[in-house]
Write a protein that holds these residues in place. Sequence first.
Motif, PDB file in Angstrom:
ATOM      1  N   LYS B   3       0.849  -1.185   0.000  1.00  0.00           N
ATOM      2  CA  LYS B   3       0.000   0.000   0.000  1.00  0.00           C
ATOM      3  C   LYS B   3       0.878   1.225   0.000  1.00  0.00           C
ATOM      4  N   LYS B   5       1.624   4.889   1.415  1.00  0.00           N
ATOM      5  CA  LYS B   5       1.230   5.646   2.607  1.00  0.00           C
ATOM      6  C   LYS B   5       1.853   7.028   2.551  1.00  0.00           C
ATOM      7  N   GLU B   7       2.925  10.418   4.545  1.00  0.00           N
ATOM      8  CA  GLU B   7       3.198  10.933   5.880  1.00  0.00           C
ATOM      9  C   GLU B   7       3.622  12.380   5.698  1.00  0.00           C
ATOM     10  N   GLU B  10       7.530  18.120   7.408  1.00  0.00           N
ATOM     11  CA  GLU B  10       7.495  19.525   7.788  1.00  0.00           C
ATOM     12  C   GLU B  10       8.427  20.377   6.950  1.00  0.00           C
ATOM     13  N   ARG B  11       9.558  19.839   6.623  1.00  0.00           N
ATOM     14  CA  ARG B  11      10.394  20.663   5.758  1.00  0.00           C
ATOM     15  C   ARG B  11      11.152  19.807   4.752  1.00  0.00           C
ATOM     16  N   ARG B 224       5.729  37.951   1.725  1.00  0.00           N
ATOM     17  CA  ARG B 224       5.759  36.528   2.076  1.00  0.00           C
ATOM     18  C   ARG B 224       4.790  36.234   3.217  1.00  0.00           C
ATOM     19  N   LEU B 225       4.716  37.155   4.160  1.00  0.00           N
ATOM     20  CA  LEU B 225       3.800  36.982   5.291  1.00  0.00           C
ATOM     21  C   LEU B 225       2.362  36.916   4.789  1.00  0.00           C
ATOM     22  N   SER B 228       1.527  33.737   3.200  1.00  0.00           N
ATOM     23  CA  SER B 228       1.474  32.547   4.049  1.00  0.00           C
ATOM     24  C   SER B 228       0.180  32.469   4.838  1.00  0.00           C
ATOM     25  N   SER B 229      -0.282  33.567   5.356  1.00  0.00           N
ATOM     26  CA  SER B 229      -1.504  33.518   6.147  1.00  0.00           C
ATOM     27  C   SER B 229      -2.107  34.904   6.258  1.00  0.00           C
ATOM     28  N   ALA B 232      -2.676  35.896   9.986  1.00  0.00           N
ATOM     29  CA  ALA B 232      -1.461  36.290  10.686  1.00  0.00           C
ATOM     30  C   ALA B 232      -0.948  37.623  10.158  1.00  0.00           C
ATOM     31  N   LYS B 347       5.583   6.375   1.274  1.00  0.00           N
ATOM     32  CA  LYS B 347       6.217   5.108   1.635  1.00  0.00           C
ATOM     33  C   LYS B 347       5.396   3.955   1.094  1.00  0.00           C
ATOM     34  N   ILE B 349       4.325   0.352   1.899  1.00  0.00           N
ATOM     35  CA  ILE B 349       4.336  -0.473   3.102  1.00  0.00           C
ATOM     36  C   ILE B 349       3.515  -1.732   2.909  1.00  0.00           C
ATOM     37  N   ARG B 350       3.826  -2.671   3.772  1.00  0.00           N
ATOM     38  CA  ARG B 350       3.093  -3.918   3.791  1.00  0.00           C
ATOM     39  C   ARG B 350       1.697  -3.629   4.327  1.00  0.00           C
ATOM     40  N   GLY B 351       0.683  -4.202   3.759  1.00  0.00           N
ATOM     41  CA  GLY B 351      -0.647  -3.961   4.308  1.00  0.00           C
ATOM     42  C   GLY B 351      -1.622  -4.941   3.721  1.00  0.00           C
ATOM     43  N   LYS B 352      -2.799  -4.967   4.331  1.00  0.00           N
ATOM     44  CA  LYS B 352      -3.780  -5.902   3.827  1.00  0.00           C
ATOM     45  C   LYS B 352      -4.693  -5.213   2.836  1.00  0.00           C
TER      46      LYS B 352
END
Lengths: 510, 352
Positions: B3, B5, B7, B10-11, B224-225, B228-229, B232, B347, B349-352
Amino acid sequence: MSEIIRKLEMRKITKKFPGVLACNNIDIHLKSGEILALLGENGAGKTTLMNVLFGLYQPEHGEIFINDKQVIINSPSIAFKYGIGMVHQHFMLVPNLTVVENVALGLLGKRIFKLNLGEVRNKILEVSKLYGLSVNPDAYIWQLSVGEQQRVELIKVLCLGANLLILDEPTAALTPQETDELIVLLKKMAENDRSIIFISHKLNEVKAVSSRVCVLRNGSLVYEGKTQEHSVAALAEKMAGREISMPTLKGKSKATTPILEIKNVFAKGNKGTMALDGFSLTVNKGEIVGIAGVSGNGQKELADVINGIAHIESGKILLHNEEITNKSPQKIINRGIGYIPEDRIHEGTIPSFSVKENIIMKDYNKTPLSKKLFLQNKIIEDYSLELIKNFDIKCPDNKTSCASLSGGNVQKVILARELSRKPKMLIASYPIRGLDIGAAEYVHEQLLEARKENVGILLISEELDELLDICDRIAVIYEGKILDILNRDIATKSKLGLLMAGIKDEEKVI
Amino acid sequence: MFKIKLEQKERVSKREELIITLSAIGIAFVLSGIFIALNGVNPFVALWKVITSALGSPYGISETIVKAIPLIFTGLSVAIALNSKLWNIGAEGQLFFGATLATAFIIYGPVLPKPLELTVLVALGAIGGALWAAIPALLKIKFKMNEVISTLLLNYVAINIADYFLFGPWKGKDNFPYTPEFPVEARFSRIGFGRVHAGLILALVLVVLLYILIYHTKTGYKMRLTGSSLKAAKYAGINIKKMMFMVFLMSGALAGLAGVSQICGIEYKLHQHISTGYGYTGIIVAWLARTNPFIIVIFAIFLSILLKGADSLQIAMRLPAAVGVVMQALILFAILGSELFKNYNVKLIRGK
Ligand SMILES: Nc1ncnc2c1ncn2[C@@H]1O[C@H](COP(=O)(O)OP(=O)(O)OP(=O)(O)O)[C@@H](O)[C@H]1O
Ligand SMILES: [Mg+2]
């Protein structure tokens, strides 16, 4: 529903992030009917460990056993299949969808094509009635206060029928009453053979709810034992590795010069109704004034209008006798108001920015951090390193993005920024929410220090202990107005509690 | 069973980012190769042809650079908007509007001494582009209209305005839709390498200036600020609407300069084909370069090699004219797809 989890074991779990060993060979176990409290300072690895259990992270090493059978949990949907549900520390709700739709999202999976929103709605009402969690299923998430959003998260997991519940700081944004209700609810669930992992920095709650504690420090399990064998102070010491004593305010304030005056302010909230409904209050120099109240009574709007982020319909706000009513946020920042916002992830920081860039967010346009048009990178570099050191912000370096910091450390970045600017007036919304007890101690020390330096402080909180510890006066906000103001010498939890419920005159009630 | 996956990460390290981008381009090349093979041409021969035609001779190299110049301008234009999370799909229209305004001065205005004349033309090109970008900016700020749609649609309007003049008042003597040739005062000087003109120098100066602007100035930090948001940015005291407006104007001005650079540097007249989709190719350049101005130069050259190469494939190997467009599209898809790898660890990975 899936088979009940009689026994859960996590064995030798290790999870690394670039530059950080977040979980180091951790073993924990849990039986059905048990409530396990997971303690640890900010950044100790609690959330990471739980994310591993919930299938969000793949550990480098380690195994998970359910009812003595090894299982591989590599996604939240597999976790749900085994009956594991998680309420995250930072909400994972979609702001532009309603409560029903958000819960429905969680139910998606195989049922994408026959999702019946009406059915989901009924389920929500059923669950919310069963557990006494009131919520309007048709409200949009963006209209809800943080506390209400938390409730939606809980309902969502409960609707999914989890029998092992992971709650990552569920009470951080709840009112004292809601917290008490939640504790009763969790105990009831435990009696029904569910198991619960409960993460909290509030040790009173941990004492009240859990049967066992595990303490993490720097990614390692350092203690495991029965809750009842330890006092709150002993638990705090186990967590921090040193003795903790929350500072309290001593000596009366002689403050009489007003710094912030709010006069008869009316302002609309998100829902279009008057969130501030004739609000008046004065804060003096060198004084900490607390705002107690159940969240959603105008606290957010109050902080916003003072800082110019939201507009007021009528009324006046004065700083130092000068009007700042409906001035732009930049002008108000320049006049010397600091603000620690409630929403530290979306408002107080920019997750994708480095710690350094977040630290200069309000001062980038002042000398010496910038000269004329240009940022002074060398000075910014030194300044950020200095603040990281002074405020003990845990991060690999000042270029680390705030997104990879633990919750408590994000808060420290904001504090470092707002306090180092030497404000004349500071608005602090829930400043210790989610902080470990050592960090909370530190924040309170800093606020008291600022008070000594004649800063006026408006402290918005639901934490009565916090307010009673460090406020000179405590004002109770109810439906957009101040119901009453109590001096510290006469304020008690029970008096505040009644006021927060909107009951002003005790005699009349009895 | 295996499967996939995801994840969240963050950087991304700069190195990882580079590898991902290069792999995406590699994949796009393989797919283009298949497309070329299906047309009965050996893809390796075709690749060799692309490289030799674009880089195999001084002439080829100079022509490649000539094509890269407008791409640097439009790449910068899209990138600066993207940096504030604004989508400028309208560089093509801003290019045309800038060129049209500059041409109007040449046609109706006096002929000034060369340095002055060129200064006026460059300024008018920038102003024209900025004006054209001001429309979607105002629509966004006042009426919350999505800029992707408004900028895109305004491209057609700008091109039609140019057409109106080309088929009307500015029509050439022989009744073809192009203006008379510009006087020498209105032509960029060549720099002594084929048709490469002074527009290149202007472009490179802007690259440096924009880099400094984005990473070393208060304005760049604010941009840039804001990107980004919004929440903010407001909290930090930034006037968001003003910021967005300013970014749009800058973005439009840069695209307008691409237009001036084309008419004064290469074509010496305004006609319908002063741009072969440079405004759109600029979007790919900006995406590939991830808004870093210096890297924009590299990818502008890269794409101009492809454009130049595709031209010669069409002529020498009788491949359809669409080859160039198809390759660009494949690169864009591969790059968009590769975003996934930047934000997640993928990734197996092994899975069912
Ligand atoms: N996705 C990530 N990428 C990189 N580092 C991470 C990531 N998530 C967490 N970390 C790091 O791992 C460590 C453990 O973080 P974690 O969020 O588990 O702490 P915590 O115990 O939940 O703290 P808090 O009480 O503040 O929520 C911290 O040093 C944090 O910076
Ligand atoms: Mg955590």
